[in-house]
Design an enzyme around this catalytic site. Sequence first.
Site, short mmCIF file in Angstrom:
data_model
loop_
_atom_site.label_atom_id
_atom_site.label_comp_id
_atom_site.label_asym_id
_atom_site.label_seq_id
_atom_site.Cartn_x
_atom_site.Cartn_y
_atom_site.Cartn_z
N ALA A 12 0.80 -1.23 0.00
CA ALA A 12 0.00 0.00 0.00
C ALA A 12 0.83 1.28 0.00
O ALA A 12 0.36 2.33 -0.44
CB ALA A 12 -0.95 -0.01 1.20
N ASN A 133 4.40 -8.63 -9.80
CA ASN A 133 5.01 -9.54 -10.79
C ASN A 133 5.87 -10.63 -10.16
O ASN A 133 6.44 -10.40 -9.10
CB ASN A 133 5.85 -8.72 -11.76
CG ASN A 133 4.98 -8.07 -12.81
OD1 ASN A 133 4.06 -8.70 -13.31
ND2 ASN A 133 5.26 -6.82 -13.12
N ASP A 161 -1.97 -4.15 -20.20
CA ASP A 161 -1.56 -4.54 -21.56
C ASP A 161 -2.72 -4.30 -22.54
O ASP A 161 -2.53 -3.83 -23.65
CB ASP A 161 -1.14 -6.01 -21.56
CG ASP A 161 -0.17 -6.27 -20.42
OD1 ASP A 161 0.89 -5.62 -20.40
OD2 ASP A 161 -0.49 -7.07 -19.52
N HIS A 189 1.44 -11.81 -18.46
CA HIS A 189 1.83 -10.40 -18.38
C HIS A 189 3.36 -10.33 -18.42
O HIS A 189 4.03 -10.28 -17.39
CB HIS A 189 1.30 -9.74 -17.11
CG HIS A 189 1.91 -8.38 -16.89
ND1 HIS A 189 1.64 -7.31 -17.72
CD2 HIS A 189 2.81 -7.93 -15.98
CE1 HIS A 189 2.34 -6.27 -17.32
NE2 HIS A 189 3.07 -6.61 -16.27
P1 NAI Z 1 7.02 -0.43 -5.26
O1 NAI Z 1 8.31 -1.10 -4.98
O2 NAI Z 1 6.93 1.04 -5.38
O3 NAI Z 1 5.97 -0.86 -4.13
C1 NAI Z 1 5.81 -2.15 -3.69
C2 NAI Z 1 5.45 -2.07 -2.23
O4 NAI Z 1 5.14 -3.39 -1.79
C3 NAI Z 1 6.59 -1.56 -1.35
O5 NAI Z 1 6.11 -0.50 -0.56
C4 NAI Z 1 6.97 -2.78 -0.50
O6 NAI Z 1 7.35 -2.43 0.80
C5 NAI Z 1 5.67 -3.56 -0.52
N1 NAI Z 1 5.82 -5.01 -0.31
C6 NAI Z 1 6.78 -5.82 -0.78
N2 NAI Z 1 6.57 -7.07 -0.35
C7 NAI Z 1 5.44 -7.05 0.37
C8 NAI Z 1 4.73 -8.03 1.09
N3 NAI Z 1 5.16 -9.29 1.14
N4 NAI Z 1 3.61 -7.67 1.74
C9 NAI Z 1 3.19 -6.39 1.71
N5 NAI Z 1 3.83 -5.39 1.07
C10 NAI Z 1 4.94 -5.73 0.41
O7 NAI Z 1 6.44 -1.16 -6.56
P2 NAI Z 1 5.23 -0.72 -7.48
O8 NAI Z 1 5.74 0.14 -8.56
O9 NAI Z 1 4.11 -0.25 -6.64
O10 NAI Z 1 4.87 -2.12 -8.17
C11 NAI Z 1 4.34 -3.19 -7.42
C12 NAI Z 1 4.33 -4.46 -8.24
O11 NAI Z 1 3.47 -4.33 -9.36
C13 NAI Z 1 5.70 -4.84 -8.80
O12 NAI Z 1 5.84 -6.25 -8.66
C14 NAI Z 1 5.57 -4.50 -10.27
O13 NAI Z 1 6.43 -5.28 -11.06
C15 NAI Z 1 4.12 -4.84 -10.51
N6 NAI Z 1 3.53 -4.26 -11.71
C16 NAI Z 1 2.62 -5.03 -12.40
C17 NAI Z 1 1.98 -4.55 -13.51
C18 NAI Z 1 1.00 -5.40 -14.25
O14 NAI Z 1 0.54 -4.96 -15.30
N7 NAI Z 1 0.62 -6.60 -13.80
C19 NAI Z 1 2.27 -3.21 -14.02
C20 NAI Z 1 3.20 -2.45 -13.22
C21 NAI Z 1 3.81 -2.98 -12.11
#
Ligand code: NAI
Length: 327
Positions: A12, A133, A161, A189
């Site tokens: 979050a 991801n 996508d 994805h």
């Molecule tokens: P970010 O790194 O800014 O935020 C992720 C957050 O998740 C961080 O605050 C982290 O502390 C938290 N986190 C990590 N492990 C956790 C856990 N086990 N439990 C709870 N919180 C946890 O990353 P962002 O940019 O928000 O992206 C999040 C994910 O979404 C990434 O895996 C990214 O690759 C994926 N993504 C997927 C897309 C899709 O189309 N399916 C598109 C863009 C991003």
Amino acid sequence: MKSPVRVAVTGAAGQIGYSLLFRIASGEMLGKDQPVILQMLELPMEKAQAALKGVMMELEDCAFPLLAGMVGTDDAEVAFKDADIALLVGARPRGPGMERKDLLLENAKIFTAQGAALNKVASRDVKVLVVGNPANTNAYIAMKSAPELKAKNFTAMLRLDHNRALSQLANKADVAVGDIKKLVVWGNHSPTMYPDYRFATVNGASLKDKVNDADWNANEFIPKVGKRGAAIIEARGLSSAASAANAAIDHIRDWVLGSNGDWVTMGVPSDGSYGIPEGIIYGVPVTTENGEYTRVQGLEIDEFSRKAMDKTLAELEEEREGVAHLL
Ligand code: NAI
């Protein structure tokens, strides 16, 4: 006033979370008459919890009339308690020197634990969207770790996508995005996904016939949609966040409120159709109504498409094999 819907969001305090939570609280996801309770999960580390606290302060400062409550926690069983909707955004990013296989295994740990927590405490009808991801395989892991929940309710996000493909097509054909219907993005994805415009229409007429450019389809459109995520990172220095949050909103909104007959792409556990083995979480065209999705069946798959669909399937099967020993 309707009774509030409990929406759990993991990660979050991350980038996507920051673009997502405020829109959920404002009613853009579930409707302007639907109160929500946000149940937010972050890692236990001080920095993550402090950032989450800051986000919650800002949510408070928006005085959203529809925000009926908030929970911020580092405990998945608290975040998922009675959740009606769970957006699993938090995931382990790829660190320096980390192989794809290591990334898969690190995330497998997160999604087995979160699947088990959902299984234990979430609403029996919880709708799950995995954004983190590798989204399809993470959704598969969570689904397998939650045997008492409905497998069909575990979905992965291919909507970004889908939306990317819509905009590319609208530009190419010089038509309005909103006039394009019946687009699909098959598969994973990842850059292997297959955006397929063969059935797409614009104001009822074939878009493929209007574009009439097989070379553009194979050599520009498909690779461009597949590599768009990398292009955003290159341009912004950070991965897509606002567009990813927007796609998550679109995915859940259509699932809950209906797609009005249009096709949307969702990564869902396969029923065996289109030669996709049962259970694999694969992007397919669906229509949605009354909180349920229905696959669009019986589409003709030509040789070019079969090849593209098998390529992205092979990647998903490989990912599934890589985590099989953990499930
Ligand atoms: P970010 O790194 O800014 O935020 C992720 C957050 O998740 C961080 O605050 C982290 O502390 C938290 N986190 C990590 N492990 C956790 C856990 N086990 N439990 C709870 N919180 C946890 O990353 P962002 O940019 O928000 O992206 C999040 C994910 O979404 C990434 O895996 C990214 O690759 C994926 N993504 C997927 C897309 C899709 O189309 N399916 C598109 C863009 C991003």
